[in-house]
Design a protein around this motif. Structure first.
Motif, PDB file in Angstrom:
ATOM      1  N   HIS A  26     -10.471   0.216  -3.467  1.00 39.26           N
ATOM      2  CA  HIS A  26      -8.559   0.179  -2.941  1.00 39.26           C
ATOM      3  C   HIS A  26      -8.543   2.189  -2.271  1.00 39.26           C
ATOM      4  O   HIS A  26      -7.054   2.151  -2.036  1.00 39.26           O
ATOM      5  CB  HIS A  26      -7.717  -0.097  -4.147  1.00 39.26           C
ATOM      6  N   ALA A  63       1.046  -1.118  -0.181  1.00 40.99           N
ATOM      7  CA  ALA A  63      -0.098   0.169  -0.065  1.00 40.99           C
ATOM      8  C   ALA A  63       0.275   1.111  -0.510  1.00 40.99           C
ATOM      9  O   ALA A  63       1.912   1.103   0.621  1.00 40.99           O
ATOM     10  CB  ALA A  63      -1.435   0.198   1.650  1.00 40.99           C
ATOM     11  N   SER A 103      -4.344   1.226  -2.136  1.00 38.09           N
ATOM     12  CA  SER A 103      -4.188  -0.669  -2.488  1.00 38.09           C
ATOM     13  C   SER A 103      -3.425  -1.007  -3.368  1.00 38.09           C
ATOM     14  O   SER A 103      -4.156  -0.401  -4.242  1.00 38.09           O
ATOM     15  CB  SER A 103      -5.270  -1.351  -2.303  1.00 38.09           C
TER      16      SER A 103
END
Length: 78
Positions: free
Chosen positions: A58, A2, A75
């Motif tokens: 994400h 991440a 992410s």
């Protein structure tokens, strides 16, 4: 893996939705939604995900829920 991304948010803007990149690489995101009941935060997630080309799931708000300066975690693409 991440990555963290700091952005400046301008809620209630007539320019929005718009993402501007500063010369130093920082992002400013303009959204039409007002900062009421999390509507601006939702709009920022949507605009940021579209700008980065990743699904909304994400993009996670890490800090700054009530601030104009926000930190997001992006992410890795799957």
């Amino acid at each position: 893996m991440a990555e963290s991304l700091s952005v400046r948010v301008k809620p209630g803007s007539t320019k929005g939705p718009l993402v501007e990149t500063a010369p130093d690489g920082g992002l400013t995101i303009y959204v039409r939604e007002r900062a009421v009941d999390g509507k601006a935060n939702d709009a920022v997630v949507r605009v940021l995900a579209e700008h980065l080309g990743v699904p909304r799931r994400h993009v996670t708000l890490v800090s700054g829920a009530t601030s104009r300066q926000k930190l997001f975690r992006i992410s890795a693409r799957q």
